[in-house]
Design a protein around this motif. Sequence first.
Motif, mmCIF file in Angstrom:
data_model
loop_
_atom_site.group_PDB
_atom_site.id
_atom_site.type_symbol
_atom_site.label_atom_id
_atom_site.label_comp_id
_atom_site.label_asym_id
_atom_site.label_seq_id
_atom_site.Cartn_x
_atom_site.Cartn_y
_atom_site.Cartn_z
ATOM 1 N N PHE A 45 0.801 -1.247 -0.098
ATOM 2 C CA PHE A 45 0.134 -0.138 0.217
ATOM 3 C C PHE A 45 0.770 1.303 0.079
ATOM 4 O O PHE A 45 2.038 1.372 0.293
ATOM 5 C CB PHE A 45 -0.934 -0.059 1.112
ATOM 6 C CG PHE A 45 -2.356 -0.679 0.794
ATOM 7 C CD1 PHE A 45 -3.368 -0.104 0.802
ATOM 8 C CD2 PHE A 45 -2.277 -2.252 1.025
ATOM 9 C CE1 PHE A 45 -4.662 -0.935 0.554
ATOM 10 C CE2 PHE A 45 -3.197 -2.879 0.472
ATOM 11 C CZ PHE A 45 -4.597 -2.279 0.671
ATOM 12 N N ARG A 46 0.479 2.080 -0.743
ATOM 13 C CA ARG A 46 1.121 3.568 -0.655
ATOM 14 C C ARG A 46 0.567 4.499 0.383
ATOM 15 O O ARG A 46 -0.569 4.578 0.580
ATOM 16 C CB ARG A 46 1.015 4.416 -2.056
ATOM 17 C CG ARG A 46 1.544 3.435 -3.159
ATOM 18 C CD ARG A 46 1.769 4.219 -4.548
ATOM 19 N NE ARG A 46 2.432 3.450 -5.302
ATOM 20 C CZ ARG A 46 1.972 2.772 -6.507
ATOM 21 N NH1 ARG A 46 0.594 3.111 -6.618
ATOM 22 N NH2 ARG A 46 2.775 2.414 -7.382
ATOM 23 N N PHE A 47 1.492 5.421 0.730
ATOM 24 C CA PHE A 47 1.000 6.589 1.733
ATOM 25 C C PHE A 47 0.846 7.725 0.740
ATOM 26 O O PHE A 47 1.746 7.924 -0.095
ATOM 27 C CB PHE A 47 1.850 6.854 2.688
ATOM 28 C CG PHE A 47 2.223 5.589 3.705
ATOM 29 C CD1 PHE A 47 1.321 5.644 4.700
ATOM 30 C CD2 PHE A 47 3.106 4.719 3.477
ATOM 31 C CE1 PHE A 47 1.463 4.460 5.677
ATOM 32 C CE2 PHE A 47 3.189 3.501 4.375
ATOM 33 C CZ PHE A 47 2.327 3.653 5.422
ATOM 34 N N ILE A 48 -0.339 8.397 0.757
ATOM 35 C CA ILE A 48 -0.815 9.399 -0.106
ATOM 36 C C ILE A 48 -0.701 10.830 0.574
ATOM 37 O O ILE A 48 -0.619 11.030 1.631
ATOM 38 C CB ILE A 48 -2.023 9.409 -0.930
ATOM 39 C CG1 ILE A 48 -3.042 9.040 0.258
ATOM 40 C CG2 ILE A 48 -1.982 7.795 -1.806
ATOM 41 C CD1 ILE A 48 -4.445 8.958 -0.231
ATOM 42 N N GLY A 49 -0.154 11.914 -0.600
ATOM 43 C CA GLY A 49 -0.304 13.232 -0.013
ATOM 44 C C GLY A 49 1.010 13.583 0.650
ATOM 45 O O GLY A 49 1.139 14.578 1.230
ATOM 46 N N LEU A 50 2.128 12.943 0.621
ATOM 47 C CA LEU A 50 3.544 13.384 1.378
ATOM 48 C C LEU A 50 4.528 13.531 0.209
ATOM 49 O O LEU A 50 4.525 12.769 -0.699
ATOM 50 C CB LEU A 50 3.633 12.400 2.369
ATOM 51 C CG LEU A 50 2.909 12.096 3.778
ATOM 52 C CD1 LEU A 50 3.218 10.977 4.492
ATOM 53 C CD2 LEU A 50 2.806 13.577 4.455
ATOM 54 N N GLU A 51 5.509 14.317 0.436
ATOM 55 C CA GLU A 51 6.731 14.433 -0.185
ATOM 56 C C GLU A 51 7.743 13.244 0.048
ATOM 57 O O GLU A 51 7.749 12.767 0.938
ATOM 58 C CB GLU A 51 7.467 15.804 0.038
ATOM 59 C CG GLU A 51 6.455 17.040 -0.465
ATOM 60 C CD GLU A 51 7.266 18.264 0.027
ATOM 61 O OE1 GLU A 51 8.618 18.135 0.691
ATOM 62 O OE2 GLU A 51 6.799 19.439 -0.298
ATOM 63 N N CYS A 52 8.755 13.058 -1.017
ATOM 64 C CA CYS A 52 9.572 12.239 -0.776
ATOM 65 C C CYS A 52 10.854 12.662 -0.082
ATOM 66 O O CYS A 52 10.935 13.884 -0.213
ATOM 67 C CB CYS A 52 9.953 11.708 -2.353
ATOM 68 S SG CYS A 52 11.481 10.413 -2.387
ATOM 69 N N GLY A 53 11.669 11.792 0.805
ATOM 70 C CA GLY A 53 12.587 12.314 1.568
ATOM 71 C C GLY A 53 12.567 11.615 2.994
ATOM 72 O O GLY A 53 11.926 10.826 3.132
ATOM 73 N N ALA A 54 13.475 12.362 3.774
ATOM 74 C CA ALA A 54 13.373 12.065 5.369
ATOM 75 C C ALA A 54 13.548 13.319 5.943
ATOM 76 O O ALA A 54 14.430 14.166 5.369
ATOM 77 C CB ALA A 54 14.514 11.067 5.512
ATOM 78 N N SER A 55 13.175 13.369 7.133
ATOM 79 C CA SER A 55 13.267 14.705 7.833
ATOM 80 C C SER A 55 12.847 14.532 9.281
ATOM 81 O O SER A 55 12.060 13.708 9.567
ATOM 82 C CB SER A 55 12.033 15.723 7.293
ATOM 83 O OG SER A 55 11.938 16.725 8.278
ATOM 84 N N PRO A 56 13.519 14.865 10.148
ATOM 85 C CA PRO A 56 13.323 15.090 11.452
ATOM 86 C C PRO A 56 12.228 15.996 12.032
ATOM 87 O O PRO A 56 11.667 15.793 13.113
ATOM 88 C CB PRO A 56 14.513 15.436 12.361
ATOM 89 C CG PRO A 56 15.236 16.602 11.391
ATOM 90 C CD PRO A 56 14.439 16.037 9.912
ATOM 91 N N HIS A 57 11.566 16.575 11.248
ATOM 92 C CA HIS A 57 10.359 17.537 11.397
ATOM 93 C C HIS A 57 9.084 17.423 10.745
ATOM 94 O O HIS A 57 7.942 17.943 11.082
ATOM 95 C CB HIS A 57 10.875 19.026 11.229
ATOM 96 C CG HIS A 57 12.301 19.270 11.553
ATOM 97 N ND1 HIS A 57 12.419 19.354 12.879
ATOM 98 C CD2 HIS A 57 13.241 19.638 11.065
ATOM 99 C CE1 HIS A 57 13.645 19.952 13.325
ATOM 100 N NE2 HIS A 57 14.159 19.830 12.118
ATOM 101 N N ALA A 58 9.098 16.600 9.654
ATOM 102 C CA ALA A 58 7.708 16.441 8.874
ATOM 103 C C ALA A 58 7.919 14.854 8.444
ATOM 104 O O ALA A 58 8.831 14.464 8.070
ATOM 105 C CB ALA A 58 7.644 17.286 7.707
#
Length: 91
Positions: A45-58
């Motif tokens: 399953f895909r997670f929708i509505g989020l940007e690609c990457g890694a962040s400690p804040h989002a």
Amino acid sequence: MDTKCKHENFSANVSIGRLSTVNNGPITGYTADINIKCAECGLPFRFIGLECGASPHAPKVNADATELRAPLEPAYATEVLGISVLKEGHA
């Protein structure tokens, strides 16, 4: 993959990642990396509505959006509620 599957049962895999701005540098944050798939047919399953990457804040996702990278931090109740949740001798 069985395209007739109703996707009624799921399995999840969760791993905790540590974030740093440089290799072997200080830890700047943590993420819970979460994958979910149908337990019957194995379809991810895909997670929708989020940007690609890694962040400690989002929250972010991987390139095909099948892994959620949700930022975490230790839950220090003393900061939030003003009380300690640690038992004596475990601090």
